[in-house]
Design a protein around this motif. Structure first.
Motif, PDB file in Angstrom:
ATOM      1  N   UNK A 150      -1.652  -3.305   4.747  1.00  0.00           N
ATOM      2  CA  UNK A 150      -1.238  -3.198   4.180  1.00  0.00           C
ATOM      3  C   UNK A 150      -1.910  -1.642   3.960  1.00  0.00           C
ATOM      4  N   UNK A 151      -3.407  -1.871   2.782  1.00  0.00           N
ATOM      5  CA  UNK A 151      -3.773  -0.356   3.058  1.00  0.00           C
ATOM      6  C   UNK A 151      -4.391   0.777   4.491  1.00  0.00           C
ATOM      7  N   UNK A 152      -4.080   0.317   5.006  1.00  0.00           N
ATOM      8  CA  UNK A 152      -3.894   1.222   6.174  1.00  0.00           C
ATOM      9  C   UNK A 152      -2.653   2.028   6.367  1.00  0.00           C
ATOM     10  N   UNK A 153      -1.191   1.153   5.949  1.00  0.00           N
ATOM     11  CA  UNK A 153      -0.402   1.588   5.668  1.00  0.00           C
ATOM     12  C   UNK A 153      -0.060   2.552   5.012  1.00  0.00           C
ATOM     13  N   UNK A 154      -1.034   1.883   3.561  1.00  0.00           N
ATOM     14  CA  UNK A 154      -0.889   2.987   2.520  1.00  0.00           C
ATOM     15  C   UNK A 154      -1.015   4.170   2.387  1.00  0.00           C
ATOM     16  N   UNK A 155      -2.201   4.275   3.734  1.00  0.00           N
ATOM     17  CA  UNK A 155      -2.776   5.874   3.610  1.00  0.00           C
ATOM     18  C   UNK A 155      -2.862   6.414   4.398  1.00  0.00           C
ATOM     19  N   UNK A 156      -1.997   6.001   5.537  1.00  0.00           N
ATOM     20  CA  UNK A 156      -1.618   6.512   6.189  1.00  0.00           C
ATOM     21  C   UNK A 156      -0.604   7.430   6.152  1.00  0.00           C
ATOM     22  N   UNK A 157       0.427   7.051   5.199  1.00  0.00           N
ATOM     23  CA  UNK A 157       1.515   7.158   4.414  1.00  0.00           C
ATOM     24  C   UNK A 157       1.101   8.525   3.344  1.00  0.00           C
ATOM     25  N   UNK A 158      -0.238   8.572   2.893  1.00  0.00           N
ATOM     26  CA  UNK A 158      -0.520   9.652   2.061  1.00  0.00           C
ATOM     27  C   UNK A 158      -1.038  10.818   3.240  1.00  0.00           C
ATOM     28  N   UNK A 159      -1.937  10.422   3.978  1.00  0.00           N
ATOM     29  CA  UNK A 159      -2.289  11.847   4.753  1.00  0.00           C
ATOM     30  C   UNK A 159      -1.040  12.194   5.386  1.00  0.00           C
ATOM     31  N   UNK A 160      -0.110  11.389   5.958  1.00  0.00           N
ATOM     32  CA  UNK A 160       1.811  12.449   6.187  1.00  0.00           C
ATOM     33  C   UNK A 160       1.990  13.168   5.298  1.00  0.00           C
TER      34      UNK A 160
ATOM     35  N   UNK B  80      -6.683  -5.262  -3.846  1.00  0.00           N
ATOM     36  CA  UNK B  80      -6.959  -3.781  -2.989  1.00  0.00           C
ATOM     37  C   UNK B  80      -5.433  -3.094  -2.626  1.00  0.00           C
ATOM     38  N   UNK B  81      -4.544  -3.763  -2.054  1.00  0.00           N
ATOM     39  CA  UNK B  81      -3.107  -2.986  -1.587  1.00  0.00           C
ATOM     40  C   UNK B  81      -2.334  -2.376  -3.010  1.00  0.00           C
ATOM     41  N   UNK B  82      -2.516  -3.558  -4.152  1.00  0.00           N
ATOM     42  CA  UNK B  82      -2.084  -2.990  -5.455  1.00  0.00           C
ATOM     43  C   UNK B  82      -2.662  -2.312  -6.317  1.00  0.00           C
ATOM     44  N   UNK B  83      -4.150  -1.519  -5.664  1.00  0.00           N
ATOM     45  CA  UNK B  83      -4.985  -0.946  -5.972  1.00  0.00           C
ATOM     46  C   UNK B  83      -4.026   0.691  -4.976  1.00  0.00           C
ATOM     47  N   UNK B  84      -4.293   0.379  -4.301  1.00  0.00           N
ATOM     48  CA  UNK B  84      -3.288   1.739  -2.839  1.00  0.00           C
ATOM     49  C   UNK B  84      -1.890   2.180  -3.496  1.00  0.00           C
ATOM     50  N   UNK B  85      -1.550   0.845  -3.865  1.00  0.00           N
ATOM     51  CA  UNK B  85       0.248   1.339  -4.473  1.00  0.00           C
ATOM     52  C   UNK B  85      -0.004   2.146  -5.486  1.00  0.00           C
ATOM     53  N   UNK B  86      -1.008   1.791  -6.278  1.00  0.00           N
ATOM     54  CA  UNK B  86      -0.764   2.939  -7.583  1.00  0.00           C
ATOM     55  C   UNK B  86      -1.305   4.329  -7.576  1.00  0.00           C
ATOM     56  N   UNK B  87      -2.503   4.157  -6.495  1.00  0.00           N
ATOM     57  CA  UNK B  87      -2.307   5.688  -6.424  1.00  0.00           C
ATOM     58  C   UNK B  87      -1.850   6.319  -5.391  1.00  0.00           C
ATOM     59  N   UNK B  88      -0.767   5.828  -4.454  1.00  0.00           N
ATOM     60  CA  UNK B  88       0.718   6.500  -4.263  1.00  0.00           C
ATOM     61  C   UNK B  88       1.479   7.107  -5.266  1.00  0.00           C
TER      62      UNK B  88
END
Lengths: 163, 106
Positions: A150-160, B80-88
């Motif tokens: 999940x974290x990888x997917x989220x941060x990959x989206x950010x970099x793109x 952790x995943x939710x924190x990533x979503x918040x940042x996004x």
């Protein structure tokens, strides 16, 4: 008596966490809630769960929350004051609701006819987790891998997006 | 269950219910995405307290500790995943107001 005081303290800190207007204070309140819960766990002879609660819930999660807060933008003072007033309007019934629920729980006692199982023969959580509930560990590993994914997917989206 | 066990269970169950009430209220009333996480955390604290009380009263403390550890692992991954979503969310809308989520497509 000390147990009741700890329980009351737990509820009060949780209430403060929900009511405080600053997110940083809310994150600290959450850590304090976990600390009180840890003390309760230690008193109930649950040291492994207490160690996890203290290190993860009172240590790691507030650090993540505070990092997220530091990465978000601060509101201008005028807007912050306006939102605080708005929050106060929405949150003021919470202490009253809590008092009502607490009074209800104190006066209305539902009779509990629960048949308790035989006391356990294995009192070590390590034996329970490694020998009898090994599937829990597989589940935990799967959840951890899902979190990494999940974290990888989220941060990959950010970099793109940045490109 | 003896009278002493029932009283102990009621004390802890009542505190757990109060924590659940605070968490649910926080989830229902707030528009801030970060506060949604705070509400969720408070709900999990209530559940943890229930599990602890159940383990102590039934005499299965080791089993309840195993379940609590599992809950904590799940909790940290979710946070952790939710924190990533918040940042996004913050990156996309420059705000944490959940009403903005209505503008999301797909």
């Amino acid at each position: 008596m000390l147990n009741i005081m700890l329980l009351v303290l737990l509820v009060l800190i949780a209430l403060w966490t929900a009511l405080t207007p600053l997110l940083l204070r809310a994150a600290i309140g959450l850590a304090l809630t976990s600390v009180v819960l840890t003390i309760i766990m230690f008193r109930f002879n649950a040291p492994y769960a207490a160690a996890f609660e203290l290190s993860v819930c009172a240590g790691l999660i507030p650090v993540i929350f505070i990092s997220v807060i530091s990465l978000t933008h601060r509101l201008p003072l005028k807007e912050f004051l306006k939102r605080r007033e708005d929050r106060l309007r929405r949150f003021w019934p919470l202490p009253l609701l809590l008092l009502a629920v607490a009074a209800g729980l104190f006066f209305v006692r539902i009779p509990l006819n629960i048949t308790l199982p035989w006391p356990e023969t294995i009192a070590d959580v390590r034996v329970v987790l490694w020998e009898y509930r090994r599937t829990y560990l597989f589940g935990q590993l799967m959840v951890l891998l899902a979190g990494v994914f999940g974290v990888l997917v989220l941060f990959r989206g950010r970099n793109e997006n940045e490109r | 269950m003896s009278a002493e066990q029932t009283l102990l269970f009621w004390q802890y169950a009542s505190t757990g219910i109060l924590l659940l009430v605070i968490g649910f209220y926080c989830l229902l009333v707030t528009y801030n995405l970060f506060r949604v996480l705070i509400g969720l955390e408070l709900l999990i604290k209530g559940v943890t307290l229930f599990l602890l009380a159940a383990g102590v009263i039934s005499g299965h403390s080791a089993l309840s500790q195993g379940v609590i550890i599992t809950v904590i692992v799940i909790e940290v991954v979710v946070m952790i995943v939710a924190a990533g979503i918040v940042l996004g969310f913050q990156d996309k809308f420059d705000s944490l107001n959940v009403k903005n989520a209505r503008e999301l497509k797909g």
